[in-house]
Design an enzyme around this catalytic site. Structure first.
Site, short mmCIF file in Angstrom:
data_model
loop_
_atom_site.label_atom_id
_atom_site.label_comp_id
_atom_site.label_asym_id
_atom_site.label_seq_id
_atom_site.Cartn_x
_atom_site.Cartn_y
_atom_site.Cartn_z
N ASP A 120 40.64 33.65 40.33
CA ASP A 120 41.02 34.84 41.10
C ASP A 120 42.07 34.56 42.17
OD1 ASP A 120 39.49 36.86 39.86
OD2 ASP A 120 37.68 36.02 40.76
N ASP A 179 40.16 40.97 33.65
CA ASP A 179 40.62 40.99 35.05
C ASP A 179 41.69 39.92 35.31
OD1 ASP A 179 37.92 41.48 34.37
OD2 ASP A 179 37.28 41.56 36.44
#
Ligand code: GLY
Length: 400
Positions: A120, A179
């Site tokens: 991330d 994602d």
């Protein structure tokens, strides 16, 4: 049969008429006024939010049922959204206290540049340091971003051609979630500033394998693909973690893909990514469960639609993505994307979705869903919904 078709045609024409009429009702000048007003009120709200947190903590979510604010440390995947939102709001309002707060919290975030345990880093470092470096470029910020890009690349497996999202205890597992498309922007930036094309090639490989393995024939995406570490090229399993079912279309996942392939086209100008973003848009916009007010249900296949929870974060991401995608596509699609983005932003700016000033712990938007199957962050305010709403409002302002 002919009569039924005639009826369908008449109904369609009148629905189209209403939609067009609705879209025409809001003139660009009024939209601009609305967007600017919302950005000013968002800036006030974030000035309140900054008083609600401990100095080393990042605001994560607000739970209306017990009036509580949850925070995280810097390693949580959402830590970049708070400074990123502050910086967008500073850019729009020139309120120096917002930048001061962003620069302060970035000192706490900085160490994550060396975090190799997460995929991330794009969310965490590019939404934060990326925005600060865009506004006020400095060698120091550039180094943080480059180290972050290097850390992200350590999770790329050249044999499999993808960046690992989640670690697993099973040695054969290689888990990638949709994602992860959002983290690729950091890699394109790294190639641009260093001239080293290896970051670019990693991003392209990851995106190509995502098209191949994450997408269904209808252009909806799976949430999780478990590649096989033992058999490169093979997929062990496609499933969900945060969606309703393995074969369902989790709304935020569709939004991440839409935004991700839009940024892929921006970075590469390869038509296949534009096509992917257009097809994902078709899936969303033509879906019978896409609601009239355009604020997606948390999953397109949630069992209790129309009573299912909405996910405001997915709506905000879609609006921001469509505002950019409109720049790349044909005039007809561009109009469609812009109108949908505008409708979303207008709807999100109503009392139904927007928190009253000084409430909700300082968050802007209500009604997001984090992880429904885990009963976590359901129908709450959440940092990334605010971030993409602010980004979309800023994009709208720059377009009108
Ligand atoms: N894992 C990121 C998200 O919940 O969308």
């Amino acid at each position: 049969m002919k009569q039924i078709w005639l009826l369908v045609l008449i109904l369609n024409i009148s629905i189209a008429g209403i939609v067009n009429a609705q879209q025409k009702v809001i003139k660009d000048a009024d939209l601009l006024k609305m967007a600017k007003k919302e950005l000013v009120s968002a800036a006030k709200q974030y000035n309140f939010l900054k008083t609600q947190i401990n100095p080393d903590q990042f605001p994560k979510a607000y739970f209306p049922e017990n009036d509580s604010l949850s925070t995280s440390n810097s390693s949580w995947w959402c830590s970049g959204f708070y400074p990123g939102s502050l910086l967008y709001l500073y850019e729009q309002t020139k309120d120096a206290s917002l930048k001061k707060e962003a620069v302060r919290i970035l000192k706490v975030l900085e160490k994550e540049q060396f975090n190799k345990n997460t995929h991330d880093l794009g969310f965490m470092m590019f939404c934060s340091f990326g925005n600060l470096n865009r506004l006020e470029p400095k060698e120091e910020y550039k180094q943080v971003l480059l180290n972050s890009a290097k850390s992200l690349c350590t999770r790329f497996d050249p044999k499999l051609g993808v960046i690992k999202s989640w670690d697993s205890k099973k040695p054969a597992d290689f888990l990638v979630i949709i994602d992860n498309m959002m983290n690729l922007e950091l890699l394109f930036w790294a190639t641009k500033v260093t001239g080293d094309s290896s970051y670019y090639h990693i991003a392209v490989k990851h995106a190509d394998n995502t098209i191949k393995n994450h997408y269904r024939p209808d252009y909806s995406s799976y949430h999780v693909v478990n590649y096989s570490k033992d058999m490169p090229g093979e997929v062990q399993r496609r499933h969900t973690a945060q969606g309703y079912a393995d074969e369902s279309a989790w709304a935020r996942g569709q939004a991440w893909g839409l935004y991700g392939f839009t940024l892929m086209y921006r970075a590469t100008k390869d038509e296949k990514y534009l096509n992917q973003a257009n097809k994902i848009s078709d899936f969303i916009l033509n879906h019978p469960n896409f609601p009239q007010d355009k604020i997606a249900y948390w999953d397109f296949n949630a069992p209790n639609i129309p009573d299912a929870k909405r996910d405001v974060s997915a709506a905000a991401i879609m609006a921001s993505a469509w505002l950019e995608l409109a720049d790349y596509t044909n005039p007809e699609d561009a109009k469609k994307y812009l109108n949908n983005a505008k409708e979303i932003l207008v709807t999100l700016s109503t009392d139904k979705y927007k928190a009253k000033p000084g409430t909700y712990g300082g968050f802007i938007l209500k009604h997001s869903v984090g992880h429904l199957p885990a009963h976590s962050e359901v129908d709450v305010a959440i940092s990334y919904a605010d971030y993409y709403y602010i980004e979309a409002l800023s994009r709208l302002v720059s377009k009108i």
